[in-house]
Design a protein around this motif. Structure first.
Motif, PDB file in Angstrom:
ATOM      1  N   THR A  11       1.634 -14.734  -6.593  1.00 17.57           N
ATOM      2  CA  THR A  11       0.658 -13.738  -6.180  1.00 17.57           C
ATOM      3  C   THR A  11      -0.374 -14.372  -5.264  1.00 17.57           C
ATOM      4  O   THR A  11      -0.658 -15.577  -5.372  1.00 17.57           O
ATOM      5  CB  THR A  11      -0.037 -13.107  -7.405  1.00 17.57           C
TER       6      THR A  11
ATOM      7  N   ALA B 113      -1.742  -8.148   5.389  1.00 16.75           N
ATOM      8  CA  ALA B 113      -0.795  -7.609   4.414  1.00 16.75           C
ATOM      9  C   ALA B 113       0.230  -6.699   5.079  1.00 16.75           C
ATOM     10  O   ALA B 113       1.429  -6.741   4.745  1.00 16.75           O
ATOM     11  CB  ALA B 113      -1.539  -6.856   3.323  1.00 16.75           C
TER      12      ALA B 113
ATOM     13  N   LEU C 128       4.233  -7.210   4.899  1.00 14.93           N
ATOM     14  CA  LEU C 128       5.127  -6.183   4.368  1.00 14.93           C
ATOM     15  C   LEU C 128       6.129  -5.719   5.414  1.00 14.93           C
ATOM     16  O   LEU C 128       7.267  -5.365   5.081  1.00 14.93           O
ATOM     17  CB  LEU C 128       4.309  -4.998   3.855  1.00 14.93           C
TER      18      LEU C 128
ATOM     19  N   LEU D 170       8.350  -6.634  -5.430  1.00 19.37           N
ATOM     20  CA  LEU D 170       7.109  -6.814  -4.682  1.00 19.37           C
ATOM     21  C   LEU D 170       6.181  -5.629  -4.922  1.00 19.37           C
ATOM     22  O   LEU D 170       6.592  -4.472  -4.773  1.00 19.37           O
ATOM     23  CB  LEU D 170       7.388  -6.966  -3.192  1.00 19.37           C
TER      24      LEU D 170
ATOM     25  N   ALA E  33       2.278  -4.313  -3.785  1.00 17.09           N
ATOM     26  CA  ALA E  33       1.133  -4.515  -2.899  1.00 17.09           C
ATOM     27  C   ALA E  33       0.012  -3.600  -3.370  1.00 17.09           C
ATOM     28  O   ALA E  33       0.166  -2.372  -3.364  1.00 17.09           O
ATOM     29  CB  ALA E  33       1.507  -4.205  -1.456  1.00 17.09           C
TER      30      ALA E  33
ATOM     31  N   THR F 161      -5.773  -6.776   0.213  1.00 18.76           N
ATOM     32  CA  THR F 161      -4.599  -6.385  -0.565  1.00 18.76           C
ATOM     33  C   THR F 161      -4.092  -7.593  -1.342  1.00 18.76           C
ATOM     34  O   THR F 161      -4.030  -8.706  -0.807  1.00 18.76           O
ATOM     35  CB  THR F 161      -3.475  -5.866   0.352  1.00 18.76           C
TER      36      THR F 161
ATOM     37  N   ILE G 199      -0.860  -9.247  -3.197  1.00 14.50           N
ATOM     38  CA  ILE G 199       0.602  -9.201  -3.259  1.00 14.50           C
ATOM     39  C   ILE G 199       1.059  -9.784  -4.590  1.00 14.50           C
ATOM     40  O   ILE G 199       0.651 -10.888  -4.962  1.00 14.50           O
ATOM     41  CB  ILE G 199       1.244  -9.978  -2.099  1.00 14.50           C
TER      42      ILE G 199
END
Length: 216
Positions: free
Chosen positions: A106, A114, A118, A184, A186, A194, A196
């Motif tokens: 994390t 982010a 992604l 995953l 978010a 953000t 993760i």
């Protein structure tokens, strides 16, 4: 009911006639009752240990061990995902059990960073959002890192299975490679940042841990 009781009732006999017979009948009756009680106890125990369909409940895994020396860099490489250089508060953990191993990673990114991360690792399908009506996952995995489980974060969260290294099936529709996929999550926990969450499961004992790692 009276007929059953009368069948095992003691009936006086004439002196000297059939000595011991009434006692033998009472012993046999007691043995039958004992067998029935034992059978009932076994049936009751089976009901409590299994579900209503009679299927036994699998024992919970109690041999879990968190390995020491697991770094975010090692965990990202093991998952096949990049750990951005701008990642903030990176943490990682690895649990071994007799059933499967669990790897955790994390970190935080700005909202813009982010989105780039992604986009680089799209899900195998569409991004999903947790439903508030679904039961929350009991704290275990990320609780080890002092964080909430991502399944409990129903606001500002999207999730999916990311499969790094998966072949591009647009050119090869018959590709059969089975890459290791990672869960995953978010979580946009502020308007600008953000977090993760990454979780992956592995076959027990096949993942070579770093030399500095050891069972906790």
């Amino acid at each position: 009911m009276n007929e059953v009781n009368n069948a095992y009732a003691y009936t006086p006999e004439q002196p000297g006639a059939g000595k011991g017979k009434p006692r033998r009948g009472r012993l046999i009756a007691g043995a039958v009752v004992g067998v029935l009680v034992l059978a009932g106890g076994v049936a009751t125990t089976t009901w409590y240990l299994g579900d209503r369909s009679g299927t036994s409940v699998a024992p919970r895994v109690t041999d879990g061990r968190w390995a020491k020396g697991i770094t975010p860099e090692w965990m990202s490489t093991h998952m096949g995902l990049e750990l951005p250089k701008t990642a903030g508060s990176p943490q990682a953990a690895y649990e071994t059990t007799s059933r499967f191993d669990t790897g955790l990673l994390t970190f935080t990114l700005t909202r813009a960073e982010a989105e780039k991360f992604l986009a680089k690792y799209p899900p195998a399908g569409k991004w999903l959002t947790p439903s508030p009506s679904l039961p929350s996952k009991a704290p275990h995995d990320f609780a080890h890192l002092g964080l909430p489980e991502p399944e409990t974060l129903t606001t500002g969260t999207r999730y999916g299975d990311v499969c790094p290294g998966a072949p591009d099936t647009t050119d090869d529709p018959y590709a059969t490679s089975d890459p290791q996929c990672v869960n995953l999550y978010a979580h946009a926990y502020t308007p600008t940042h953000t977090r993760i969450y990454l979780r992956a499961h592995y076959e027990p004992g096949i993942s070579p841990l770093p030399e500095t790692a050891s069972p906790a």
